[in-house]
Design a protein around this motif. Sequence first.
Motif: not given
Length: 524
Positions: A76, A79, A81, A307, A311-312, A468-469, A472, A477
């Motif tokens: 993780q 990545t 994220e 994060t 990504f958000y 991803g959504r 996460y 990932r």
Amino acid sequence: MKFNLYIKYGLLSIGILTASISCTNLEIEASDSIVSKESSDGGFTGLADPASSLSDLYNKVGGDFQTQENMYALEQVTTDELLIPTRGTDWGDNGVWRQLHTHTWTSSHLFIKNAWNTLNQNVFRATEIIESNPSAQVLAEAKFLRAFNMFFVMDLFGSVPFREVDEGPSVNPKVLSRTEAYSFIETDLTDAMADLANGSPGTATTSKATKAAANFLMAKLYLNAHIYNGTGTPNNADMQKVIDAVDAIKALGFDIQSGYFQIFEPTDDSETILHLNSEVAARIWNTLHYNQNSPDNTGGGWNGFSTLADFYDTFVGDPNSNYVGDGQEERRGFVPDATTANEQNLGIGYGFLINQQYDSDGSELKNRQGGPLSFSKEIPSLVGNSEETGMRVIKYHPFDPTDTDNQNNSFRKHQIIYRYADAHLMKAEAIMRMGGDPTALVNELRAKRTDTPALPSVTEDVLLEERGRELYIEFWRRNDLVRFGKFTAPWSLKEVSGDTKVNLFPIPETALLSNPNLIQNDGY
């Protein structure tokens, strides 16, 4: 920072990190090719109680996956994220976290070494059980656990050392190539399938190997087959096997469940296929600030994991806040404000925590200097940050463990590894890679997520975003980014290198020294 991990609740302490990282005199370790006390050059006498050893192995695997380092860090933190920015002197740690984000690790990185060692230890321990004439059920579950651990060795490192139980310390373990390891895993799962319990939704069966869990791992294996065999092109026959495996899981009663964050409570749901007996404390406290509500966790959160803004921004909702009513889709979660914070949510949000944070009584929280505890969207630098820098991300939620009417305490041992929504999206991807249209399947999932509008079409890039959504911080990932060819792409505070060597981690230096049959991965 909180690097001395939760000894009270059984997480591994790595307080010797600095000494371990800075040490230049390598000590040869044989932990990746562990030799049992029951084995020697004279042969293997078998385990006295294979069933008990199987139970111990389940617990060992759960412990390996519960920390914030090692497996979780490799899967993780490498990545787009997660990022652990250095805040003052907090979370500096000789750069180990920054190296993962920027893909500048070396073969001496402590987390890489630890992941290699623990996974390979588990493979050998499973082999011991298998070779001890266990019952059919124990044999099947041990073969699943061997496949489970070998899958991650193959996925992360490529080649896999393998020691037979009757090989003593004078024997260097043979090394399986990636394609040989793939076949080995496939055979173990095929052999195990007949004697595994079917598995069904509900916590009574999802902590053990089942046909459902074996089919899930089969689907992962076949979905990534073109990566593991080096062709780079998905094969229709493999993609059909993915579809068949997912259909077999659904036939056992698993399905997408409404109520996204309820899935991550230790209660029955229709999505969880396999959960490990892992404490989820690290998933909670490593992201929360020191001053956020922390029942039964003296000293508050650890104020580390954040994060990325990009990504958000892949989620529906106000781009600059995530309070209740900001038009966000369910999976992005929410931040309780002065009117919605209460004793039930402890003032702590779900999903993505941005801007001013609140206590359970609705009062504004402060940082340690007395200023507003307001998490910024952007992270300007890897170093030199304030303690509020960066949005936080959380799926498992803390509950007050002193409340005897509430069984969902924050240190519950229920960490989800395999989930049906993942299987559903694997089927959609397999259909796409066979030339079909995955849009209907993806929208079937989105329809179960409140305030999540249907997509007009689903391309490869959109499907990666959807994974991803939905998934996460659930260990997948890195695997997804490699399969979609995006792991070497640039993201915030990580420059593009184009160097595909990082699609595999290096074999640790200590392993190369202890086993001359191993060959370092290209580029390291």
